[in-house]
Design a protein around this motif. Structure first.
Motif, PDB file in Angstrom:
ATOM      1  N   GLU A  77       0.828  -1.207   0.000  1.00 41.07           N
ATOM      2  CA  GLU A  77       0.000   0.000   0.000  1.00 41.07           C
ATOM      3  C   GLU A  77       0.865   1.260   0.000  1.00 41.07           C
ATOM      4  N   ALA A  78       1.977   1.213   0.710  1.00 41.93           N
ATOM      5  CA  ALA A  78       2.901   2.350   0.728  1.00 41.93           C
ATOM      6  C   ALA A  78       3.499   2.585  -0.654  1.00 41.93           C
ATOM      7  N   SER A  79       3.781   1.480  -1.366  1.00 43.85           N
ATOM      8  CA  SER A  79       4.303   1.595  -2.733  1.00 43.85           C
ATOM      9  C   SER A  79       3.308   2.320  -3.631  1.00 43.85           C
ATOM     10  N   TRP A  80       2.030   1.973  -3.493  1.00 44.16           N
ATOM     11  CA  TRP A  80       1.003   2.643  -4.286  1.00 44.16           C
ATOM     12  C   TRP A  80       0.829   4.095  -3.850  1.00 44.16           C
ATOM     13  N   PHE A  81       0.944   4.357  -2.555  1.00 47.94           N
ATOM     14  CA  PHE A  81       0.826   5.729  -2.050  1.00 47.94           C
ATOM     15  C   PHE A  81       1.895   6.621  -2.690  1.00 47.94           C
ATOM     16  N   THR A 121      -5.537  18.934   1.494  1.00 46.37           N
ATOM     17  CA  THR A 121      -6.574  19.046   2.532  1.00 46.37           C
ATOM     18  C   THR A 121      -7.181  17.683   2.839  1.00 46.37           C
ATOM     19  N   ILE A 122      -7.426  16.891   1.798  1.00 49.76           N
ATOM     20  CA  ILE A 122      -7.974  15.539   1.990  1.00 49.76           C
ATOM     21  C   ILE A 122      -6.985  14.658   2.747  1.00 49.76           C
ATOM     22  N   ILE A 123      -5.686  14.790   2.443  1.00 52.60           N
ATOM     23  CA  ILE A 123      -4.668  14.020   3.169  1.00 52.60           C
ATOM     24  C   ILE A 123      -4.633  14.442   4.638  1.00 52.60           C
ATOM     25  N   ILE A 124      -4.721  15.748   4.885  1.00 50.46           N
ATOM     26  CA  ILE A 124      -4.715  16.255   6.263  1.00 50.46           C
ATOM     27  C   ILE A 124      -5.889  15.678   7.056  1.00 50.46           C
ATOM     28  N   ALA A 125      -7.055  15.600   6.409  1.00 49.54           N
ATOM     29  CA  ALA A 125      -8.267  15.136   7.086  1.00 49.54           C
ATOM     30  C   ALA A 125      -8.484  13.635   6.947  1.00 49.54           C
ATOM     31  N   ALA A 126      -7.509  12.913   6.388  1.00 52.86           N
ATOM     32  CA  ALA A 126      -7.693  11.490   6.050  1.00 52.86           C
ATOM     33  C   ALA A 126      -8.060  10.647   7.269  1.00 52.86           C
ATOM     34  N   TYR A 133      -5.132   7.920  -0.765  1.00 48.35           N
ATOM     35  CA  TYR A 133      -4.916   7.703  -2.193  1.00 48.35           C
ATOM     36  C   TYR A 133      -5.560   8.809  -3.032  1.00 48.35           C
ATOM     37  N   PHE A 134      -6.784   9.185  -2.669  1.00 49.99           N
ATOM     38  CA  PHE A 134      -7.497  10.209  -3.441  1.00 49.99           C
ATOM     39  C   PHE A 134      -6.777  11.553  -3.363  1.00 49.99           C
ATOM     40  N   THR A 139      -3.330  15.646  -6.088  1.00 51.34           N
ATOM     41  CA  THR A 139      -2.072  16.403  -6.183  1.00 51.34           C
ATOM     42  C   THR A 139      -1.270  15.961  -7.402  1.00 51.34           C
ATOM     43  N   GLY A 140      -1.407  14.688  -7.813  1.00 52.46           N
ATOM     44  CA  GLY A 140      -0.758  14.216  -9.034  1.00 52.46           C
ATOM     45  C   GLY A 140      -1.334  14.870 -10.278  1.00 52.46           C
TER      46      GLY A 140
END
Length: 497
Positions: A77-81, A121-126, A133-134, A139-140
Motif C-alpha cells: 500500500e505504501a508503494s502505491w501511495f 486538505t484531503i490528506i490532512i483530514a484522512a 490515495y485520493f 495532487t498528481g
C-alpha cells in the motif's frame, strides 16, 4: 533568371542580418524586473509539484508504523501511495493540454492550484486509505497540469536572451520543493507536512491574479491591445513593444486557428512532436528512478545513522547543480549540456554496475562451506564497506550529471519547439509520455533486477545514456538565442543565419 535566383539567398541573408540588429537594439531596451516577478509567480507551481514528489519519502515511514489501523499502510500500500502520483500526473498532462488552449496559460495555472490545495486538505483530514490515495491522485493531477502549463507560460513570456535561464527555473523549483519536503519532514509529522505543502500552491493562486496572460496566446485569440499591454508589463516602459508584437503577428499569420489530423503532415508539427516525445522517453530511461531507489540503501552502507538526513543531502546536490545549469543555460546552450549530462550519467551508471558486480562476487566468494552461518552473515553485511566510496561517488556523479542537462532541458525544449496552435496538445503528448514511462520504469524496476541482476540493470541504463548522447548529437537542435518563431522556422526547413 539565374542572376535573380542567385540574388535571393543574398537578399535573405541581408534581411536576416537586419532583423538580427533590430532584435539586439530592441533587447537592449528591455527591463527584466517584472518578467522575473511573473516567472517567480509561475514557478510556485513547480515548487508545489516538488513538495508532492518529496512528500511520500518522510510520510511513508510514519504511515507504516502508525497505530491507527484505518490509516496504517502495508509495504504494498505504501508503494502505491508513493507511485499513484504518476498516474494522476499522466491524467493531468492530458487535461492540461486541453485546458491550456481553451482558457489560456494564466487561468490554467490558477485553476491547477485548486487540486493541489484540495488534495493536501484531503490528506490532512484522512481517516482511511482511500482518502490518502485520493489526495495523492488529486495532487498528481495538479502536478501533471503544472508540468505542462508552467514551461509554456514562461517560454511565451520570456525573450530569447533569458528564456533558457528562466525556463530552467522550472526544474530548479521542483528539486527545491523536494528538498523542502525532506527538510520539513525531519521536524514535522505527516499531517503538518501536508499543511506546509499546501502553502506554495496557495501563494501561486494569489500571485498569479496580478500577472498577465502571455502575449502570444492573446494574439492567437485576436486580443491585440491586451497583448501589447502584457508586453509592456513584461518588457518595461522603454522597450518599443509594438515592434515585438508585429514580429509575433507576422510569424503567426500562416498558422491556422484549429488543428486537424492533416496537420501531422506539416514538418513544424510532426518533427517537434517526435523530438519532444523522444526526449521525454530518454529522460526517464536514464535510470534516475533506479538511482533514487537505491539511494537510501547506499547511504545505509556508508554508515549514515539517519537515512532521512541522507535524502536531504541527495536533494541538495540536485538543487546546486540544477541551479548551476540555469545560470549557464543561455551561455553554454541546451545541446552542450545535454551531451555533457549524458556522458556523465553513462560513466556513473557503468561504475554503479561495477560496484554491484564486485559486491555480488565478494558475497559469492564469502559463502564458503563450513563457515558458521552467523559468521557468513557478518561477512556479507560488512564486505561492501570498503567499496562504499565507489557507490557514493557514482551516485553523486549521476545526480549531478542528470541535474545539469537531462533534468531541466527536456522540459525547456518542450516549451520552445511547438508552434502556438499546437503548443497545448503537443506538450500534453510529451507530459503523458514522461509520466507514463516514469510509472512503467518504477513498477518494472524490480523485474529488471530479477532478470538482469543489479549490475546488468545499471549497465543497461548506461547503454541507454550512451544512446541519448548519440540522439542529442544528431537530432536535437540548438535553441539558444533563438526566438520561438525562428525555432519554428528551423523545423520548416528554413535555417536563418
Amino acid at each position: 533568371m539565374d542572376g535573380l535566383d542567385e540574388a535571393k539567398p543574398l537578399l535573405a541573408a541581408e534581411e536576416s542580418a537586419e532583423d538580427g540588429s533590430e532584435q539586439e537594439l530592441y533587447l537592449d531596451k528591455v527591463k527584466n524586473g517584472k518578467l522575473y516577478l511573473a516567472t517567480f509567480a509561475a514557478v510556485l507551481g513547480p515548487l508545489s509539484f516538488g513538495f508532492v514528489l518529496g512528500y511520500s519519502s518522510p510520510a511513508i515511514p510514519e504511515l507504516l508504523r502508525i497505530s491507527n489501523p484505518w490509516l496504517q499502510l502495508s509495504k504494498d500500500e505504501a508503494s502505491w501511495f508513493g507511485s499513484i502520483v504518476t498516474i494522476g500526473a499522466a491524467l493531468g498532462g492530458l487535461v492540461g493540454g486541453w485546458v491550456v488552449d481553451k482558457i489560456g496559460r494564466k487561468l490554467s495555472l490558477m485553476l491547477c492550484s485548486v487540486p493541489f490545495i484540495f488534495g493536501f486538505t484531503i490528506i490532512i483530514a484522512a481517516q482511511s486509505h482511500w482518502m490518502l490515495y485520493f489526495g495523492r491522485i488529486l495532487t498528481g493531477v495538479a502536478s501533471g497540469v503544472t508540468s505542462l502549463v508552467v514551461p509554456v507560460y514562461i517560454s511565451e513570456m520570456a525573450h530569447e536572451r533569458v528564456r533558457g535561464t528562466v525556463g530552467s527555473c522550472v526544474q530548479l523549483m521542483v528539486v527545491i520543493g523536494i528538498m523542502g519536503a525532506y527538510m520539513a519532514g525531519l521536524v514535522m509529522d505527516w499531517r503538518w507536512l501536508a499543511i506546509a505543502s499546501s502553502v506554495p500552491p496557495t501563494l501561486m493562486l494569489v500571485f498569479m491574479c496580478f500577472m498577465p496572460e502571455t502575449p502570444r496566446f492573446l494574439l492567437s485569440q485576436g486580443k491585440r491591445r491586451e497583448a501589447v499591454d502584457a508586453l509592456r508589463f513584461l518588457r518595461g516602459p522603454d522597450a518599443p513593444v509594438e515592434w515585438e508584437c508585429a514580429r509575433i503577428e507576422g510569424a503567426s499569420q500562416n498558422q491556422g486557428g484549429t488543428v486537424s489530423w492533416s496537420d501531422l503532415k506539416d514538418s513544424t508539427v510532426y518533427k517537434p512532436i517526435v523530438l519532444g516525445v523522444l526526449m521525454m522517453l530518454f529522460q526517464q530511461l536514464t535510470g534516475i528512478n533506479a538511482i533514487m531507489f537505491y539511494a537510501e540503501i547506499i547511504f545505509e552502507d556508508a554508515h549514515f545513522e539517519k537515512s532521512d538526513v541522507a535524502t536531504v543531502i541527495v536533494a541538495a546536490i540536485q538543487v546546486v547543480f540544477t541551479g548551476g545549469a540555469a545560470l549557464v543555460m543561455d551561455k553554454a546552450g541546451r545541446k552542450v549540456l545535454l551531451i555533457l549530462s549524458g556522458i556523465i550519467m553513462c560513466v556513473s551508471t557503468t561504475v554503479f554496475g561495477v560496484y554491484f558486480k564486485l559486491v555480488s562476487e565478494r558475497h559469492s566468494n564469502s559463502s564458503v562451506v563450513g563457515v558458521p552461518t552467523q559468521t557468513q552473515d557478518l561477512v556479507l553485511a560488512q564486505s561492501p564497506a570498503d567499496l562504499t566510496w565507489l557507490a557514493l561517488s557514482s551516485m553523486g556523479l549521476f545526480i549531478a550529471g542528470f541535474a545539469i542537462g537531462w533534468g531541466p532541458t527536456p522540459w525547456l525544449v518542450m516549451s520552445e519547439i511547438f508552434p502556438v496552435r499546437i503548443r497545448g496538445w503537443g506538450s500534453a503528448i510529451c507530459v503523458l509520455t514522461n509520466w507514463s514511462v516514469a510509472f512503467i520504469v518504477t513498477k518494472t524496476f524490480q523485474n529488471l533486477l530479477d532478470a538482469l541482476t543489479s549490475a546488468g540493470t545499471f549497465w543497461l541504463f548506461s547503454g541507454l545514456c550512451a544512446l541519448n548522447v548519440v540522439f542529442t548529437v544528431f537530432f536535437v537542435p540548438e535553441t539558444k538565442g533563438k526566438t520561438l518563431e525562428q525555432i519554428e522556422s528551423h523545423f520548416r526547413g528554413n535555417h536563418p543565419t
